[in-house]
Structures are given as structure tokens and as C-alpha cells.
Motif scaffolding. Structure first.
Motif, PDB file in Angstrom:
ATOM      1  N   ASN A   1       0.811  -1.219   0.000  1.00 26.92           N
ATOM      2  CA  ASN A   1       0.000   0.000   0.000  1.00 26.92           C
ATOM      3  C   ASN A   1       0.845   1.270   0.000  1.00 26.92           C
ATOM      4  N   CYS A   2       1.882   1.288  -0.802  1.00 27.85           N
ATOM      5  CA  CYS A   2       2.690   2.498  -0.950  1.00 27.85           C
ATOM      6  C   CYS A   2       1.867   3.604  -1.602  1.00 27.85           C
ATOM      7  N   SER A   3       0.846   3.211  -2.387  1.00 26.98           N
ATOM      8  CA  SER A   3      -0.017   4.197  -3.032  1.00 26.98           C
ATOM      9  C   SER A   3      -0.842   4.974  -2.015  1.00 26.98           C
ATOM     10  N   GLY A   4      -0.996   4.424  -0.818  1.00 26.40           N
ATOM     11  CA  GLY A   4      -1.733   5.139   0.217  1.00 26.40           C
ATOM     12  C   GLY A   4      -1.114   6.490   0.510  1.00 26.40           C
ATOM     13  N   CYS A   5       0.197   6.593   0.442  1.00 26.33           N
ATOM     14  CA  CYS A   5       0.890   7.870   0.676  1.00 26.33           C
ATOM     15  C   CYS A   5       1.388   8.510  -0.613  1.00 26.33           C
ATOM     16  N   HIS A   6       1.783   7.690  -1.584  1.00 26.21           N
ATOM     17  CA  HIS A   6       2.412   8.225  -2.792  1.00 26.21           C
ATOM     18  C   HIS A   6       1.476   8.264  -3.996  1.00 26.21           C
TER      19      HIS A   6
ATOM     20  N   MET B   1      -0.025  12.327   0.255  1.00 23.69           N
ATOM     21  CA  MET B   1       0.508  12.681   1.559  1.00 23.69           C
ATOM     22  C   MET B   1       2.038  12.587   1.524  1.00 23.69           C
ATOM     23  N   GLY B   2       2.554  11.626   0.750  1.00 21.43           N
ATOM     24  CA  GLY B   2       3.995  11.480   0.551  1.00 21.43           C
ATOM     25  C   GLY B   2       4.408  12.180  -0.731  1.00 21.43           C
TER      26      GLY B   2
ATOM     27  N   GLY C   1       7.663  11.604   8.152  1.00 21.89           N
ATOM     28  CA  GLY C   1       6.661  10.783   7.503  1.00 21.89           C
ATOM     29  C   GLY C   1       7.044   9.422   6.983  1.00 21.89           C
ATOM     30  N   MET C   2       8.180   9.258   6.363  1.00 17.17           N
ATOM     31  CA  MET C   2       8.525   7.957   5.776  1.00 17.17           C
ATOM     32  C   MET C   2       8.996   7.015   6.875  1.00 17.17           C
TER      33      MET C   2
END
Length: 176
Positions: A77-82, A89-90, A118-119
């Protein structure tokens, strides 16, 4: 000697000569050994560590590893932030602006160790080889992967159907 004997003997001798292609899909067992954090001169804003790591080269230009990185990007779920690499959010991953460097080694260090504001650090949660695959895919999002190895875009993100699904030119001009 029986009539089938020479044929059987030839088959028995030819069988060991057949060798399957060897693929190193998982060079290390998951969570096998803890990777030491390298000491680097990396600073925010531009300096990158020396490129040329043999491990980085294995993951950066390999289509299998890039496609695995794409799968893991979705799976973790990297797409959740990016937001599929476009930023949310990222930070965006599809542009040329990289705070901590755009080399695969820098991206690997970012995923493994995390960054302030954040990361999170994934070094203890994801096997090192999967972090390299993710780093290779993230780097490919900004067009920094060889075209022979770059993963394709998802069908749902295409502006038109794939070329093999487009109607032929003769059908387009005809009315029903």
C-alpha cells in the motif's frame, strides 16, 4: 543388444546435457540476516552515494525484479501515501525532484531506514531483496529504468486501450 538399446542409451546420455535456465529470484532467504546500515555522506538536497553497487545493478535493470517491485508497491500500500507515484501525503515519485537522491541506493536507504517527517522505516519488516525490488520500481516511476526492463503501466491507468485491443483502422472508418 536389443533394438531399443541404442536409443535408450542415447536418451540417457542426452538427458544430463539438458540444463534449465537458472534464475536467481530470491538470492537470500527472507529475514535471513540483518543488513548493516551503511555509513553514507548522503545529505538532503542533492549528494548521492557512489553508484555501482553490484547488488543494485542486479535489481535495477532486471524486468522480473521491477515487476515484483510493482507488485510489492501495491501490496504494501505504498499508493496510500504516494498515490501511484504521483504524490499525495507522501512526495511524488514521478518527477525529477528527489530530496534524498534518485539513485537506487538512496531509494533503498530511504525505504530501509525511513526519513524524517513521515517515511517510516521498513528495514525490519521487509526482506532486503524486496526492498531492492521496491527501490528499482520506485526509480522506474520517474523514467530512470532501461526501457527493456521497465514495467508496463496498469491497464486501468491507460488513456486508451492497449494497442492489441484497439479496433483496426478499416473498422474505424465504417459506420454500422
Amino acid at each position: 543388444m536389443r533394438p531399443g538399446g541404442p536409443l535408450l542409451l542415447a536418451a540417457a546420455l542426452a538427458l544430463p546435457a539438458c540444463q534449465r535456465e537458472e534464475r536467481e529470484t530470491r538470492p537470500q532467504p527472507p529475514f535471513g540476516s540483518v543488513q548493516p546500515a551503511p555509513v553514507t555522506t548522503l545529505e538532503a538536497g542533492g549528494q548521492t552515494p557512489a553508484a555501482g553497487s553490484s547488488k543494485a545493478a542486479r535489481f535495477e535493470a532486471n524486468a522480473f525484479h521491477l515487476s515484483e517491485g510493482k507488485r510489492l508497491f501495491s501490496w504494501f500500500n505504498c499508493s496510500g501515501c504516494h498515490a501511484n507515484g504521483g504524490g499525495g501525503m507522501g512526495p511524488a515519485l514521478m518527477d525529477e525532484k528527489w530530496l534524498y537522491g534518485s539513485s537506487i541506493e538512496s531509494i533503498h536507504a530511504t525505504i530501509r531506514d525511513g526519513r524524517p517527517n513521515g517515511m517510516p522505516s521498513f528495514g525490519t519488516k521487509i526482506p532486503d531483496d524486496q526492498i531492492w525490488e521496491l527501490a528499482g520500481y520506485v526509480r522506474s516511476l520517474s523514467g530512470n529504468a532501461p526501457s527493456a526492463a521497465a514495467p508496463s503501466r496498469n491497464d486501468d491507468m491507460m488513456v486508451h486501450p492497449a494497442e492489441n485491443r484497439m479496433p483496426d483502422a478499416a473498422t474505424l472508418g465504417k459506420s454500422p
